[in-house]
Design a protein around this motif. Structure first.
Motif, PDB file in Angstrom:
ATOM      1  N   LEU A  98       0.830  -1.206   0.000  1.00 63.69           N
ATOM      2  CA  LEU A  98       0.000   0.000   0.000  1.00 63.69           C
ATOM      3  C   LEU A  98       0.868   1.261   0.000  1.00 63.69           C
ATOM      4  CD1 LEU A  98      -2.883  -0.893   2.490  1.00 63.69           C
ATOM      5  CD2 LEU A  98      -2.934  -0.890  -0.013  1.00 63.69           C
ATOM      6  N   GLY A  99       1.998   1.202   0.711  1.00 70.40           N
ATOM      7  CA  GLY A  99       2.921   2.330   0.699  1.00 70.40           C
ATOM      8  C   GLY A  99       3.471   2.594  -0.692  1.00 70.40           C
ATOM      9  N   PHE A 100       3.777   1.525  -1.426  1.00 66.24           N
ATOM     10  CA  PHE A 100       4.273   1.697  -2.794  1.00 66.24           C
ATOM     11  C   PHE A 100       3.166   2.167  -3.737  1.00 66.24           C
ATOM     12  CE2 PHE A 100       8.063  -0.621  -1.477  1.00 66.24           C
ATOM     13  CZ  PHE A 100       9.034  -0.017  -2.247  1.00 66.24           C
ATOM     14  N   VAL A 101       1.908   1.802  -3.449  1.00 64.22           N
ATOM     15  CA  VAL A 101       0.799   2.339  -4.240  1.00 64.22           C
ATOM     16  C   VAL A 101       0.742   3.859  -4.084  1.00 64.22           C
ATOM     17  CG1 VAL A 101      -1.717   2.444  -4.449  1.00 64.22           C
ATOM     18  CG2 VAL A 101      -0.573   0.241  -4.198  1.00 64.22           C
ATOM     19  N   TYR A 102       0.906   4.322  -2.836  1.00 61.40           N
ATOM     20  CA  TYR A 102       0.932   5.766  -2.587  1.00 61.40           C
ATOM     21  C   TYR A 102       2.089   6.427  -3.343  1.00 61.40           C
ATOM     22  CZ  TYR A 102       1.878  10.146  -0.160  1.00 61.40           C
ATOM     23  OH  TYR A 102       2.137  11.457   0.126  1.00 61.40           O
ATOM     24  N   LEU A 103       3.281   5.808  -3.275  1.00 62.73           N
ATOM     25  CA  LEU A 103       4.430   6.360  -3.994  1.00 62.73           C
ATOM     26  C   LEU A 103       4.206   6.374  -5.494  1.00 62.73           C
ATOM     27  CD1 LEU A 103       7.458   4.790  -2.062  1.00 62.73           C
ATOM     28  CD2 LEU A 103       6.714   7.177  -2.055  1.00 62.73           C
ATOM     29  N   MET A 104       3.557   5.334  -6.008  1.00 62.00           N
ATOM     30  CA  MET A 104       3.287   5.264  -7.443  1.00 62.00           C
ATOM     31  C   MET A 104       2.383   6.416  -7.872  1.00 62.00           C
ATOM     32  SD  MET A 104       1.608   2.131  -9.671  1.00 62.00           S
ATOM     33  CE  MET A 104       0.030   2.224  -8.813  1.00 62.00           C
ATOM     34  N   VAL A 105       1.307   6.631  -7.123  1.00 63.12           N
ATOM     35  CA  VAL A 105       0.388   7.731  -7.447  1.00 63.12           C
ATOM     36  C   VAL A 105       1.111   9.075  -7.342  1.00 63.12           C
ATOM     37  CG1 VAL A 105      -1.725   8.918  -6.749  1.00 63.12           C
ATOM     38  CG2 VAL A 105      -1.642   6.417  -6.768  1.00 63.12           C
ATOM     39  N   TYR A 106       1.917   9.219  -6.273  1.00 61.10           N
ATOM     40  CA  TYR A 106       2.632  10.480  -6.049  1.00 61.10           C
ATOM     41  C   TYR A 106       3.621  10.758  -7.188  1.00 61.10           C
ATOM     42  CZ  TYR A 106       4.993  14.166  -3.427  1.00 61.10           C
ATOM     43  OH  TYR A 106       5.513  15.368  -3.022  1.00 61.10           O
ATOM     44  N   LEU A 109       1.819  11.839 -10.257  1.00 61.41           N
ATOM     45  CA  LEU A 109       1.402  13.226 -10.104  1.00 61.41           C
ATOM     46  C   LEU A 109       2.574  14.170 -10.371  1.00 61.41           C
ATOM     47  CD1 LEU A 109      -0.960  13.185  -6.978  1.00 61.41           C
ATOM     48  CD2 LEU A 109      -1.580  13.717  -9.348  1.00 61.41           C
ATOM     49  N   MET A 110       3.760  13.800  -9.865  1.00 62.82           N
ATOM     50  CA  MET A 110       4.954  14.599 -10.120  1.00 62.82           C
ATOM     51  C   MET A 110       5.202  14.726 -11.620  1.00 62.82           C
ATOM     52  SD  MET A 110       7.590  13.238  -7.166  1.00 62.82           S
ATOM     53  CE  MET A 110       8.919  14.316  -7.737  1.00 62.82           C
ATOM     54  N   LEU A 111       5.037  13.614 -12.343  1.00 67.62           N
ATOM     55  CA  LEU A 111       5.270  13.625 -13.785  1.00 67.62           C
ATOM     56  C   LEU A 111       4.224  14.471 -14.503  1.00 67.62           C
ATOM     57  CD1 LEU A 111       6.656  12.594 -16.366  1.00 67.62           C
ATOM     58  CD2 LEU A 111       5.233  10.542 -16.212  1.00 67.62           C
ATOM     59  N   LEU A 112       2.956  14.302 -14.141  1.00 70.71           N
ATOM     60  CA  LEU A 112       1.884  15.019 -14.822  1.00 70.71           C
ATOM     61  C   LEU A 112       1.957  16.519 -14.565  1.00 70.71           C
ATOM     62  CD1 LEU A 112      -1.115  12.572 -14.215  1.00 70.71           C
ATOM     63  CD2 LEU A 112       0.101  12.983 -16.367  1.00 70.71           C
ATOM     64  N   THR A 126       7.257  31.293  -9.041  1.00 70.65           N
ATOM     65  CA  THR A 126       6.257  30.237  -8.928  1.00 70.65           C
ATOM     66  C   THR A 126       6.960  28.906  -8.773  1.00 70.65           C
ATOM     67  OG1 THR A 126       4.655  31.440 -10.281  1.00 70.65           O
ATOM     68  CG2 THR A 126       4.337  29.070 -10.065  1.00 70.65           C
ATOM     69  N   VAL A 127       6.559  28.146  -7.766  1.00 74.64           N
ATOM     70  CA  VAL A 127       7.150  26.848  -7.455  1.00 74.64           C
ATOM     71  C   VAL A 127       6.091  25.776  -7.674  1.00 74.64           C
ATOM     72  CG1 VAL A 127       8.303  25.459  -5.710  1.00 74.64           C
ATOM     73  CG2 VAL A 127       8.630  27.946  -5.738  1.00 74.64           C
ATOM     74  N   VAL A 128       6.374  24.796  -8.515  1.00 80.17           N
ATOM     75  CA  VAL A 128       5.433  23.720  -8.812  1.00 80.17           C
ATOM     76  C   VAL A 128       5.884  22.451  -8.100  1.00 80.17           C
ATOM     77  CG1 VAL A 128       4.365  22.315 -10.612  1.00 80.17           C
ATOM     78  CG2 VAL A 128       4.858  24.727 -11.036  1.00 80.17           C
ATOM     79  N   ASP A 129       4.992  21.916  -7.267  1.00 82.27           N
ATOM     80  CA  ASP A 129       5.262  20.675  -6.549  1.00 82.27           C
ATOM     81  C   ASP A 129       4.309  19.603  -7.073  1.00 82.27           C
ATOM     82  OD1 ASP A 129       6.230  18.841  -4.766  1.00 82.27           O
ATOM     83  OD2 ASP A 129       6.056  20.139  -3.021  1.00 82.27           O
ATOM     84  N   ALA A 130       4.356  18.414  -6.456  1.00 81.68           N
ATOM     85  CA  ALA A 130       3.512  17.313  -6.920  1.00 81.68           C
ATOM     86  C   ALA A 130       2.032  17.592  -6.705  1.00 81.68           C
ATOM     87  CB  ALA A 130       3.897  16.021  -6.206  1.00 81.68           C
ATOM     88  N   THR A 131       1.671  18.310  -5.644  1.00 81.16           N
ATOM     89  CA  THR A 131       0.271  18.550  -5.325  1.00 81.16           C
ATOM     90  C   THR A 131      -0.081  20.022  -5.173  1.00 81.16           C
ATOM     91  OG1 THR A 131       0.737  18.281  -2.953  1.00 81.16           O
ATOM     92  CG2 THR A 131       0.039  16.321  -4.169  1.00 81.16           C
ATOM     93  N   THR A 132       0.914  20.909  -5.151  1.00 78.82           N
ATOM     94  CA  THR A 132       0.638  22.319  -4.909  1.00 78.82           C
ATOM     95  C   THR A 132       1.446  23.211  -5.847  1.00 78.82           C
ATOM     96  OG1 THR A 132       2.345  22.370  -3.190  1.00 78.82           O
ATOM     97  CG2 THR A 132       0.079  22.018  -2.465  1.00 78.82           C
ATOM     98  N   THR A 133       0.954  24.428  -6.009  1.00 85.76           N
ATOM     99  CA  THR A 133       1.670  25.471  -6.733  1.00 85.76           C
ATOM    100  C   THR A 133       1.731  26.701  -5.844  1.00 85.76           C
ATOM    101  OG1 THR A 133       0.926  24.651  -8.886  1.00 85.76           O
ATOM    102  CG2 THR A 133       1.723  26.922  -8.788  1.00 85.76           C
ATOM    103  N   HIS A 134       2.942  27.202  -5.605  1.00 86.39           N
ATOM    104  CA  HIS A 134       3.143  28.373  -4.753  1.00 86.39           C
ATOM    105  C   HIS A 134       3.523  29.566  -5.620  1.00 86.39           C
ATOM    106  CE1 HIS A 134       3.172  25.751  -1.202  1.00 86.39           C
ATOM    107  NE2 HIS A 134       4.065  24.995  -1.832  1.00 86.39           N
TER     108      HIS A 134
END
Length: 223
Positions: A98-106, A109-112, A126-134
């Motif tokens: 399950l931990g690797f499933v989380y890493l796979m999704v993450y 997301l980083m790639l997309l 502007t800083v782009v992260d896997a889930t946020t943009t600052h």
């Protein structure tokens, strides 16, 4: 290919071919990711955009890292499903899967999202992260990025109320913002120098986004 293989590895775990094929794919992707991260050269320049300089992400590195996750998940779940008597070891292995499933999704997301993209403008960056943009105004930054072991630079934030954050991982009262420079196509030490240059020389910010401004920046930075 890993995504296509994943359901076959899990559903056909009793068949002889999915497991070994997944292991072979895992080895190939692991070696490919290692060679990509170690040997792919990084740039010491920025892309000129209208009104901005951009440090693009390394899509090749992001793709190579994400490609290794589906075979790992498939192999782990096939081992778990082969165990008819679930004991402590199987539950631990299931938790790891399950931990690797989380890493796979993450990682996907980083790639997309293009994690590692850094855009500099006259009014901020502007800083782009896997889930946020600052979106960080220069006036909100207390200190420039400090390098870390894993290539993550940290911006110290003096005025968090000036920072605009969008995405799933947005937080209030940010004290620091991480720059995911390990996935950037530009050399991280160079990016540290770039950000610190514009923090220390606000008079140069007006030329951001021009070829003349880039030439002046490159001449002012250490080789």
């Amino acid at each position: 290919m890993g995504i296509v293989l994943l359901p076959f590895t899990v559903a056909l775990h009793d068949a002889p071919w999915p497991g070994p094929f997944a292991l072979l794919l895992l080895v190939v992707t692991a070696v490919g990711a290692l060679l990509t991260n170690l040997r792919a050269p990084k740039l010491r320049t920025l892309l000129v955009r209208p009104g901005a300089f951009e440090a693009p992400p390394s899509h090749l590195r992001l793709a190579a890292n994400a490609a290794g996750m589906p075979p790992v998940v498939g192999v782990l779940f096939s081992i778990v499903y082969d165990d008819d008597d679930w004991g402590v070891f199987t539950w631990m292995l299931f938790a790891v899967a399950l931990g690797f499933v989380y890493l796979m999704v993450y990682m996907f997301l980083m790639l997309l999202r293009g994690t590692g993209r850094l855009i500099l403008r006259a009014d901020g960056l502007t800083v782009v992260d896997a889930t946020t943009t600052h979106d960080v105004p220069w006036a909100a930054i207390m200190s420039g990025p400090l390098p870390t072991v894993f290539g993550v630079g940290r911006l110290g934030i003096l005025w968090p109320e000036l920072v605009t954050t969008t995405g799933l991982g947005r937080k209030k009262n940010l004290q620091r913002i991480q720059l995911q420079l390990q996935s950037s196509a530009v050399e991280r030490e160079f990016l540290h120098d770039v950000v610190n240059h514009y923090l220390n020389h606000p008079e140069d910010r007006a030329s951001i986004g021009t070829q003349e401004g880039l030439e002046h920046l490159l001449a002012a930075l250490p080789v």
